[in-house]
Design a protein around this motif. Sequence first.
Motif, mmCIF file in Angstrom:
data_model
loop_
_atom_site.group_PDB
_atom_site.id
_atom_site.type_symbol
_atom_site.label_atom_id
_atom_site.label_comp_id
_atom_site.label_asym_id
_atom_site.label_seq_id
_atom_site.Cartn_x
_atom_site.Cartn_y
_atom_site.Cartn_z
ATOM 1 N N GLY A 105 70.381 31.298 65.642
ATOM 2 C CA GLY A 105 71.510 30.644 66.287
ATOM 3 C C GLY A 105 72.727 31.540 66.376
ATOM 4 O O GLY A 105 73.406 31.596 67.415
ATOM 5 N N LYS A 106 73.018 32.265 65.307
ATOM 6 C CA LYS A 106 74.178 33.157 65.292
ATOM 7 C C LYS A 106 74.010 34.295 66.291
ATOM 8 O O LYS A 106 74.959 34.671 66.990
ATOM 9 C CB LYS A 106 74.378 33.717 63.885
ATOM 10 C CG LYS A 106 75.601 34.610 63.733
ATOM 11 C CD LYS A 106 75.747 35.080 62.287
ATOM 12 C CE LYS A 106 76.965 35.978 62.126
ATOM 13 N NZ LYS A 106 77.105 36.461 60.713
ATOM 14 N N ALA A 107 72.799 34.829 66.378
ATOM 15 C CA ALA A 107 72.554 35.969 67.259
ATOM 16 C C ALA A 107 72.546 35.594 68.733
ATOM 17 O O ALA A 107 73.006 36.362 69.580
ATOM 18 C CB ALA A 107 71.226 36.632 66.887
ATOM 19 N N TYR A 108 72.039 34.384 69.050
ATOM 20 C CA TYR A 108 71.783 34.044 70.450
ATOM 21 C C TYR A 108 72.578 32.841 70.947
ATOM 22 O O TYR A 108 72.297 32.316 72.014
ATOM 23 C CB TYR A 108 70.272 33.834 70.652
ATOM 24 C CG TYR A 108 69.495 35.039 70.187
ATOM 25 C CD1 TYR A 108 69.635 36.265 70.837
ATOM 26 C CD2 TYR A 108 68.667 34.972 69.062
ATOM 27 C CE1 TYR A 108 68.957 37.391 70.382
ATOM 28 C CE2 TYR A 108 67.987 36.094 68.609
ATOM 29 C CZ TYR A 108 68.141 37.302 69.275
ATOM 30 O OH TYR A 108 67.481 38.415 68.829
ATOM 31 N N GLY A 109 73.575 32.438 70.174
ATOM 32 C CA GLY A 109 74.510 31.428 70.657
ATOM 33 C C GLY A 109 73.962 30.023 70.704
ATOM 34 O O GLY A 109 74.204 29.302 71.676
ATOM 35 N N MET A 110 73.237 29.628 69.646
ATOM 36 C CA MET A 110 72.719 28.262 69.576
ATOM 37 C C MET A 110 73.214 27.582 68.310
ATOM 38 O O MET A 110 73.329 28.211 67.254
ATOM 39 C CB MET A 110 71.184 28.252 69.569
ATOM 40 C CG MET A 110 70.546 28.656 70.870
ATOM 41 S SD MET A 110 68.821 28.092 70.961
ATOM 42 C CE MET A 110 69.032 26.343 71.247
ATOM 43 N N GLU A 111 73.488 26.297 68.420
ATOM 44 C CA GLU A 111 73.769 25.490 67.244
ATOM 45 C C GLU A 111 72.425 25.071 66.650
ATOM 46 O O GLU A 111 71.520 24.667 67.371
ATOM 47 C CB GLU A 111 74.574 24.249 67.632
ATOM 48 C CG GLU A 111 74.988 23.387 66.454
ATOM 49 C CD GLU A 111 75.847 22.201 66.877
ATOM 50 O OE1 GLU A 111 76.165 21.373 66.009
ATOM 51 O OE2 GLU A 111 76.190 22.111 68.080
ATOM 52 N N VAL A 112 72.267 25.211 65.345
ATOM 53 C CA VAL A 112 70.987 24.889 64.718
ATOM 54 C C VAL A 112 71.177 23.859 63.608
ATOM 55 O O VAL A 112 72.179 23.868 62.895
ATOM 56 C CB VAL A 112 70.289 26.144 64.147
ATOM 57 C CG1 VAL A 112 69.897 27.093 65.254
ATOM 58 C CG2 VAL A 112 71.166 26.851 63.130
ATOM 59 N N ARG A 113 70.210 22.963 63.514
ATOM 60 C CA ARG A 113 70.192 21.949 62.462
ATOM 61 C C ARG A 113 68.778 21.863 61.898
ATOM 62 O O ARG A 113 67.797 21.931 62.632
ATOM 63 C CB ARG A 113 70.584 20.572 63.021
ATOM 64 C CG ARG A 113 72.040 20.435 63.460
ATOM 65 C CD ARG A 113 72.964 20.356 62.251
ATOM 66 N NE ARG A 113 74.340 20.109 62.635
ATOM 67 C CZ ARG A 113 74.955 18.916 62.549
ATOM 68 N NH1 ARG A 113 74.267 17.859 62.115
ATOM 69 N NH2 ARG A 113 76.199 18.784 62.904
ATOM 70 N N GLY A 114 68.684 21.678 60.584
ATOM 71 C CA GLY A 114 67.396 21.472 59.946
ATOM 72 C C GLY A 114 67.438 20.240 59.066
ATOM 73 O O GLY A 114 68.456 19.956 58.429
ATOM 74 N N LEU A 115 66.350 19.489 59.054
ATOM 75 C CA LEU A 115 66.302 18.293 58.218
ATOM 76 C C LEU A 115 66.351 18.675 56.753
ATOM 77 O O LEU A 115 67.066 18.054 55.956
ATOM 78 C CB LEU A 115 65.035 17.487 58.518
ATOM 79 C CG LEU A 115 64.863 16.178 57.752
ATOM 80 C CD1 LEU A 115 66.040 15.244 57.986
ATOM 81 C CD2 LEU A 115 63.562 15.488 58.159
ATOM 82 N N GLN A 116 65.594 19.684 56.370
ATOM 83 C CA GLN A 116 65.651 20.229 55.024
ATOM 84 C C GLN A 116 66.572 21.438 55.015
ATOM 85 O O GLN A 116 66.985 21.931 56.055
ATOM 86 C CB GLN A 116 64.253 20.635 54.550
ATOM 87 C CG GLN A 116 63.300 19.474 54.339
ATOM 88 C CD GLN A 116 61.891 19.954 54.053
ATOM 89 O OE1 GLN A 116 61.094 20.112 54.956
ATOM 90 N NE2 GLN A 116 61.588 20.177 52.791
ATOM 91 N N GLY A 117 66.857 21.947 53.823
ATOM 92 C CA GLY A 117 67.688 23.127 53.699
ATOM 93 C C GLY A 117 66.920 24.374 54.071
ATOM 94 O O GLY A 117 65.858 24.322 54.683
#
Length: 300
Positions: free
Chosen positions: A199-211
């Motif tokens: 996400g940081k490299a390619y401009g995306m917001e990322v979310r994960g259910l687990q850590g």
Amino acid sequence: MKKLLFALVAAFTLTACSESSEKETLIVCTTGMVGDAVKHLMGDSVKVEVLMGPGVDPHLYKATQGDITDLNNADVIVYNGLHLEGKMVEIFKKLGRLKTTIAVGEQVDKSRLINNTEFVGAEDPHIWFDVALWSDAIAGVGAQLQKEFPKKQEVIAQNLAAYQAELKELDDFARNQIATIPDSQRVMITAHDAFKYFGKAYGMEVRGLQGISTAAEYGLQDVSELVKFIVDRKIKAIFVESSVPKKSIEAVIEGCRERGHDVKLGGELFSDAMGTAGTPEGTYVGMVRHNVEVITEALK
């Protein structure tokens, strides 16, 4: 774990006394991504073995007796580090006193690592999802291998240059493809938080259910919060991972449906393990290309 470490050290001591110097050079790697990089660097000049195959979760992996034999016989061990192989950390520390061990994560400046908020003083280990960062890390591995195999320095240097050129093309491909996703839909949701570097490299917001580690448990509140986020943002698709059970994401999809939002399963991504050997996804470059294509197709 103590018994395993004792057996490992004892076996190494016995073998070291009995083996001849003519045995085939062996490099043992933990994950497919690490093994793929080392194979590119070393070519056919050494034997490279990988402990963790397709669909294997390195966060939860436990060394087997067969692994002990492989690690004992290895001339060099290359692993991801940054606590990715959580249950094997002590083994690598012990072996580091007896033979060369290389942690890929230690080859990049700490300022480029993403802090892990779950464990104080630890960093997110999923560095391979920033292709440029991974390329720099592999350059560090190449330098370490040149020290270990001085007669192969030129070959390693040539192989590294060729591989980094391939990785530069891959990085450009990922950047260009992700840029075609509308800004409002440039949100990536997966089972566990493995894609922060991506996400940081390619401009995306990322979310994960687990850590960032699959060892972390998720609960009803985690599902509820993620469902609310998806519904509020009108996210079109979320993704499962090849090395993580699908039930967690299925619970999120069902929760969204109950709130009147039909979010689709965008496809399966490779996160902590590559695909089957002999397939495009069985290589690092093929794995990343697959992920980028699946994400782009689902969110455009």
